[in-house]
Design a protein around this motif. Structure first.
Motif, PDB file in Angstrom:
ATOM      1  N   UNK A 168      -4.775  15.035  17.094  1.00 55.50           N
ATOM      2  CA  UNK A 168      -4.884  14.055  18.341  1.00 55.50           C
ATOM      3  C   UNK A 168      -4.322  12.676  17.863  1.00 55.50           C
ATOM      4  N   UNK A 169      -4.204  12.358  16.798  1.00 55.47           N
ATOM      5  CA  UNK A 169      -3.547  11.140  16.388  1.00 55.47           C
ATOM      6  C   UNK A 169      -1.853  11.047  16.768  1.00 55.47           C
ATOM      7  N   UNK A 170      -1.284  10.092  16.761  1.00 56.91           N
ATOM      8  CA  UNK A 170       0.011   9.896  16.856  1.00 56.91           C
ATOM      9  C   UNK A 170       0.671   9.817  15.428  1.00 56.91           C
ATOM     10  N   UNK A 171       1.434  10.841  15.008  1.00 56.59           N
ATOM     11  CA  UNK A 171       1.795  10.641  13.527  1.00 56.59           C
ATOM     12  C   UNK A 171       3.455  10.417  13.630  1.00 56.59           C
ATOM     13  N   UNK A 172       3.736   9.433  12.609  1.00 58.65           N
ATOM     14  CA  UNK A 172       5.255   9.502  12.755  1.00 58.65           C
ATOM     15  C   UNK A 172       5.796   8.742  11.524  1.00 58.65           C
ATOM     16  N   UNK A 173       7.053   9.001  11.114  1.00 59.52           N
ATOM     17  CA  UNK A 173       7.494   8.325   9.655  1.00 59.52           C
ATOM     18  C   UNK A 173       7.323   6.893   9.847  1.00 59.52           C
ATOM     19  N   UNK A 174       6.941   6.201   8.907  1.00 57.07           N
ATOM     20  CA  UNK A 174       6.932   4.822   8.899  1.00 57.07           C
ATOM     21  C   UNK A 174       8.582   4.215   8.922  1.00 57.07           C
ATOM     22  N   UNK A 175       8.531   3.158   9.726  1.00 52.23           N
ATOM     23  CA  UNK A 175       9.601   2.582   9.866  1.00 52.23           C
ATOM     24  C   UNK A 175       9.649   0.918   9.685  1.00 52.23           C
ATOM     25  N   UNK A 176      10.423   0.095   9.052  1.00 51.94           N
ATOM     26  CA  UNK A 176      10.524  -1.056   8.607  1.00 51.94           C
ATOM     27  C   UNK A 176       9.866  -1.933   9.768  1.00 51.94           C
ATOM     28  N   UNK A 177       8.816  -2.732   9.449  1.00 50.59           N
ATOM     29  CA  UNK A 177       8.107  -3.900  10.334  1.00 50.59           C
ATOM     30  C   UNK A 177       7.335  -3.147  11.531  1.00 50.59           C
ATOM     31  N   UNK A 178       7.355  -1.810  11.477  1.00 56.31           N
ATOM     32  CA  UNK A 178       6.461  -1.388  12.510  1.00 56.31           C
ATOM     33  C   UNK A 178       4.968  -1.656  12.626  1.00 56.31           C
ATOM     34  N   UNK A 179       4.510  -2.093  13.788  1.00 53.23           N
ATOM     35  CA  UNK A 179       3.061  -2.492  13.988  1.00 53.23           C
ATOM     36  C   UNK A 179       2.056  -1.236  13.446  1.00 53.23           C
ATOM     37  N   UNK A 180       0.926  -1.507  12.855  1.00 52.24           N
ATOM     38  CA  UNK A 180       0.032  -0.597  12.416  1.00 52.24           C
ATOM     39  C   UNK A 180      -1.149  -0.573  13.372  1.00 52.24           C
ATOM     40  N   UNK A 181      -1.307   0.491  14.310  1.00 47.40           N
ATOM     41  CA  UNK A 181      -1.805   0.522  15.311  1.00 47.40           C
ATOM     42  C   UNK A 181      -3.138   1.470  15.247  1.00 47.40           C
ATOM     43  N   UNK A 182      -4.294   1.459  15.879  1.00 50.25           N
ATOM     44  CA  UNK A 182      -5.346   2.469  15.954  1.00 50.25           C
ATOM     45  C   UNK A 182      -4.833   3.640  16.407  1.00 50.25           C
ATOM     46  N   UNK A 183      -5.239   4.825  16.209  1.00 53.74           N
ATOM     47  CA  UNK A 183      -4.834   6.041  16.642  1.00 53.74           C
ATOM     48  C   UNK A 183      -3.466   6.649  16.152  1.00 53.74           C
ATOM     49  N   UNK A 184      -3.043   6.048  15.058  1.00 50.70           N
ATOM     50  CA  UNK A 184      -1.812   6.314  14.866  1.00 50.70           C
ATOM     51  C   UNK A 184      -1.751   6.508  13.042  1.00 50.70           C
ATOM     52  N   UNK A 185      -1.066   7.477  12.471  1.00 51.39           N
ATOM     53  CA  UNK A 185      -0.754   7.838  11.304  1.00 51.39           C
ATOM     54  C   UNK A 185       0.706   7.363  10.893  1.00 51.39           C
ATOM     55  N   UNK A 186       1.097   6.872   9.841  1.00 51.55           N
ATOM     56  CA  UNK A 186       2.289   6.271   9.308  1.00 51.55           C
ATOM     57  C   UNK A 186       2.557   7.081   7.962  1.00 51.55           C
ATOM     58  N   UNK A 187       3.659   8.002   8.055  1.00 51.38           N
ATOM     59  CA  UNK A 187       4.192   8.799   6.622  1.00 51.38           C
ATOM     60  C   UNK A 187       5.056   8.013   5.977  1.00 51.38           C
ATOM     61  N   UNK A 188       5.056   7.970   4.830  1.00 49.96           N
ATOM     62  CA  UNK A 188       6.087   7.249   4.178  1.00 49.96           C
ATOM     63  C   UNK A 188       7.392   8.187   3.909  1.00 49.96           C
ATOM     64  N   UNK A 189       8.462   7.587   4.432  1.00 52.50           N
ATOM     65  CA  UNK A 189       9.966   8.469   4.405  1.00 52.50           C
ATOM     66  C   UNK A 189      10.105   8.634   3.009  1.00 52.50           C
ATOM     67  N   UNK A 190      10.430  10.067   2.800  1.00 51.83           N
ATOM     68  CA  UNK A 190      10.841  10.425   1.704  1.00 51.83           C
ATOM     69  C   UNK A 190      11.965   9.529   0.896  1.00 51.83           C
ATOM     70  N   UNK A 191      11.747   9.174  -0.274  1.00 48.44           N
ATOM     71  CA  UNK A 191      12.790   8.077  -1.252  1.00 48.44           C
ATOM     72  C   UNK A 191      12.463   6.761  -0.678  1.00 48.44           C
ATOM     73  N   UNK A 192      11.603   6.488  -0.099  1.00 46.19           N
ATOM     74  CA  UNK A 192      11.273   5.241   0.339  1.00 46.19           C
ATOM     75  C   UNK A 192       9.815   4.964   0.096  1.00 46.19           C
ATOM     76  N   UNK A 193       9.547   3.835  -0.836  1.00 42.50           N
ATOM     77  CA  UNK A 193       8.163   3.139  -0.675  1.00 42.50           C
ATOM     78  C   UNK A 193       7.577   2.712   0.680  1.00 42.50           C
ATOM     79  N   UNK A 194       6.401   2.968   0.795  1.00 44.50           N
ATOM     80  CA  UNK A 194       5.573   2.355   1.827  1.00 44.50           C
ATOM     81  C   UNK A 194       4.625   1.312   1.557  1.00 44.50           C
TER      82      UNK A 194
END
Length: 344
Positions: free
Chosen positions: A203-229
């Protein structure tokens, strides 16, 4: 590549699943490598039959494509331990490095905990989810959040066996969960399908992390492959930062890199969770999170596919608590609601 290592003996090679079935019965191997695309029967069908009738360690051999990633994630759900990707025609890594990865993953698979396919059925999954939700209610995590307690950031790191462990944690969580950042060792072409798959089962919103994306409740951010998060403070809010700086512990994304940034940016307002995985990545970062005041949780050996990363964290004294995968979501949410001191 496998035969070049003195610790591995290749006892057989099969051109198709029917030949493989006969060789498995006769040779009783410790590990098999399995291609998805084979004549006479596809790898997924064969894997499903194998894990139902004779569960054993399987390392998938996957293509570096979006469709290859989706099929590989399906194989991991069915019980495959890990996967290696077929090298591209123009190799981006040295062949000896690729060989070292193949050998290491086969050796880790030989020591992995294998569970019968019944554990991955829809009925078992729903029962797991309901048990976790009941634990969440008993822990009072919902009530603590609704009372207005400040929510904290959750950081999850994993490697071998982690795609399924992360899924099983996230799919139990309510939509108003605290924000979650995730570093899973995964190739570049796999992280997008992995995030999509998580988004479809939680039920969370899950997405690949993008640079400078705000970190918000109810969201999960996955480190892109070959990129440090990394997590960075930007005034009163936290944001994602991604970069391709040098590998750490031979990995990019590295769990240590993410945990270190969370320790610096969130301190005692964070919860660190280290799940199943090969190697030591994340152990020192989790120790630094604990030193900064964050609550820390490590998956126990019994429920881990490979207890390398969690075991290393325990040996460093980095874990506040060592819990089974089933126990982690409720305790994680309780820490997120109340912090380490009040949850003790």
């Amino acid at each position: 590549m496998l035969e070049s290592d003195p610790g591995i003996e290749v006892v057989g090679a099969a051109p198709d699943p029917y030949a493989a079935r006969d060789q498995i019965k006769r040779l009783d191997p410790d590990v098999i490598t399995l291609d998805v695309e084979m004549p006479r029967m596809d790898g997924i069908t064969f894997l499903e039959n194998l894990m139902r009738l004779r569960p054993m360690p399987v390392v998938m051999v996957s293509s570096l494509t979006h469709d290859g990633a989706k099929v590989t994630l399906q194989a991991l759900e069915l019980g495959a331990v890990d996967f290696v990707t077929k090298p591209a025609r123009e190799l981006s890594v040295k062949l000896e490095d690729y060989a070292a990865e193949v050998v290491a993953k086969v050796k880790a698979a030989a020591r992995a905990t294998i569970r019968p396919l019944t554990n991955f059925s829809g009925t078992e999954r729903e029962a797991f989810r309901e048990r976790v939700k009941e634990s969440l209610r008993e822990a009072g995590a919902y009530e603590a959040r609704s009372a207005g307690t400040r929510q904290r950031l959750v950081a999850i790191g994993a490697s071998t066996g982690g795609t399924e462990a992360i899924r099983r944690v996230l799919e139990c969580l309510p939509p108003d969960s605290p924000p979650i950042v995730i570093s899973q060792h995964i190739p570049a072409s796999f992280s997008g399908p992995f995030a999509e798959r998580l988004n479809s089962v939680t039920s969370l919103t899950v997405k690949e992390a993008t640079d400078r994306a705000p970190i918000m409740p109810g969201h999960a951010y996955v480190a892109p492959g070959d990129w440090h998060l990394r997590v960075q403070r930007d005034g009163a809010r936290l944001i994602c930062r991604i970069d391709q700086s040098e590998t750490v512990n031979r990995h990019r994304p590295s769990v240590d890199v993410m945990f270190d940034s969370v320790a610096e940016s969130a301190g005692s307002e964070a919860v660190g969770v280290l799940l199943t995985g090969m190697g030591r990545d994340g152990a020192e970062g989790l120790a630094r999170m604990k030193a900064s005041g964050a609550a820390t949780i490590v998956q126990d050996e019994a429920s881990s596919t490979v207890w390398g990363m969690p075991g290393a964290a325990v040996s460093l004294g980095a874990a506040d608590e060592i819990l089974s995968l089933e126990q982690i979501p409720a305790r994680m949410m309780q820490f997120a609601a109340n912090g380490r001191a009040r949850s003790a």
